[in-house]
Motif scaffolding. Structure first.
Motif, short mmCIF file in Angstrom:
data_model
loop_
_atom_site.label_atom_id
_atom_site.label_comp_id
_atom_site.label_asym_id
_atom_site.label_seq_id
_atom_site.Cartn_x
_atom_site.Cartn_y
_atom_site.Cartn_z
N GLU A 6 9.63 -2.20 6.97
CA GLU A 6 10.38 -1.23 6.18
C GLU A 6 10.05 -1.37 4.69
OE1 GLU A 6 14.94 0.02 4.95
OE2 GLU A 6 14.60 -1.71 6.23
N ALA A 7 9.92 -2.59 4.22
CA ALA A 7 9.64 -2.82 2.81
C ALA A 7 8.30 -2.24 2.40
CB ALA A 7 9.68 -4.32 2.49
N THR A 8 7.32 -2.24 3.29
CA THR A 8 6.01 -1.72 2.94
C THR A 8 5.99 -0.20 2.85
OG1 THR A 8 5.29 -1.73 5.24
CG2 THR A 8 4.79 -3.69 3.94
N GLN A 14 11.60 3.06 -5.72
CA GLN A 14 12.68 2.61 -4.84
C GLN A 14 12.68 1.09 -4.74
OE1 GLN A 14 12.44 4.27 -0.90
NE2 GLN A 14 14.43 3.49 -0.29
N ALA A 15 11.51 0.49 -4.57
CA ALA A 15 11.41 -0.97 -4.48
C ALA A 15 11.83 -1.61 -5.80
CB ALA A 15 10.00 -1.38 -4.11
N GLU A 45 10.06 -9.96 -1.15
CA GLU A 45 9.44 -8.83 -0.43
C GLU A 45 9.27 -7.63 -1.35
OE1 GLU A 45 11.66 -7.69 3.01
OE2 GLU A 45 11.54 -9.67 3.92
N LEU A 46 10.32 -7.33 -2.10
CA LEU A 46 10.28 -6.17 -2.99
C LEU A 46 9.25 -6.36 -4.10
CD1 LEU A 46 14.11 -5.57 -3.12
CD2 LEU A 46 12.42 -4.02 -2.08
N ALA A 47 9.16 -7.57 -4.63
CA ALA A 47 8.18 -7.84 -5.67
C ALA A 47 6.76 -7.64 -5.13
CB ALA A 47 8.36 -9.26 -6.20
N ARG A 52 1.78 -4.46 -4.92
CA ARG A 52 0.77 -3.68 -4.19
C ARG A 52 0.63 -2.28 -4.79
NH1 ARG A 52 2.71 -6.50 0.42
NH2 ARG A 52 4.18 -4.84 0.87
N TRP A 53 1.76 -1.64 -5.11
CA TRP A 53 1.69 -0.32 -5.72
C TRP A 53 0.96 -0.35 -7.05
CZ3 TRP A 53 2.30 4.39 -3.96
CH2 TRP A 53 3.08 4.61 -2.83
N LEU A 54 1.27 -1.35 -7.88
CA LEU A 54 0.64 -1.44 -9.19
C LEU A 54 -0.85 -1.76 -9.07
CD1 LEU A 54 3.45 -3.29 -11.15
CD2 LEU A 54 2.78 -0.88 -11.35
#
Length: 77
Positions: A6-8, A14-15, A45-47, A52-54
């Motif tokens: 779910e976190a991915t 949102q994260a 997990e959120l970090a 990954r997004w950055l």
């Protein structure tokens, strides 16, 4: 707490917002050791999701700049 799958699927914003809330709750205190550990794990997990997004955004930017063949503004001598 949410699972890793779910976190991915979370978007960056949102994260990030959820991570801010996790940090706020940890800093406020008043949670049990077990709750604090669960919050810490969720924050990790959120970090990772945000990182990954950055990293993906940086790769896209680098690719776009290399395709243009020009150096970024302000780097030419």
């Amino acid at each position: 707490m949410a699972n890793t799958d779910e976190a991915t699927t979370l978007g960056y914003e949102q994260a990030r917002d959820e991570l801010i809330e996790v940090v706020r709750r940890l800093e406020a205190g008043g949670t049990t050791l077990e709750e604090s550990l669960a919050l810490w794990e969720r924050g990790e997990e959120l970090a990772k999701v945000c990182r990954r997004w950055l990293e993906g955004a940086r790769a896209r930017l680098d690719a776009a700049l290399s395709q243009g063949g020009d150096e970024p503004a302000g780097t030419a001598d």
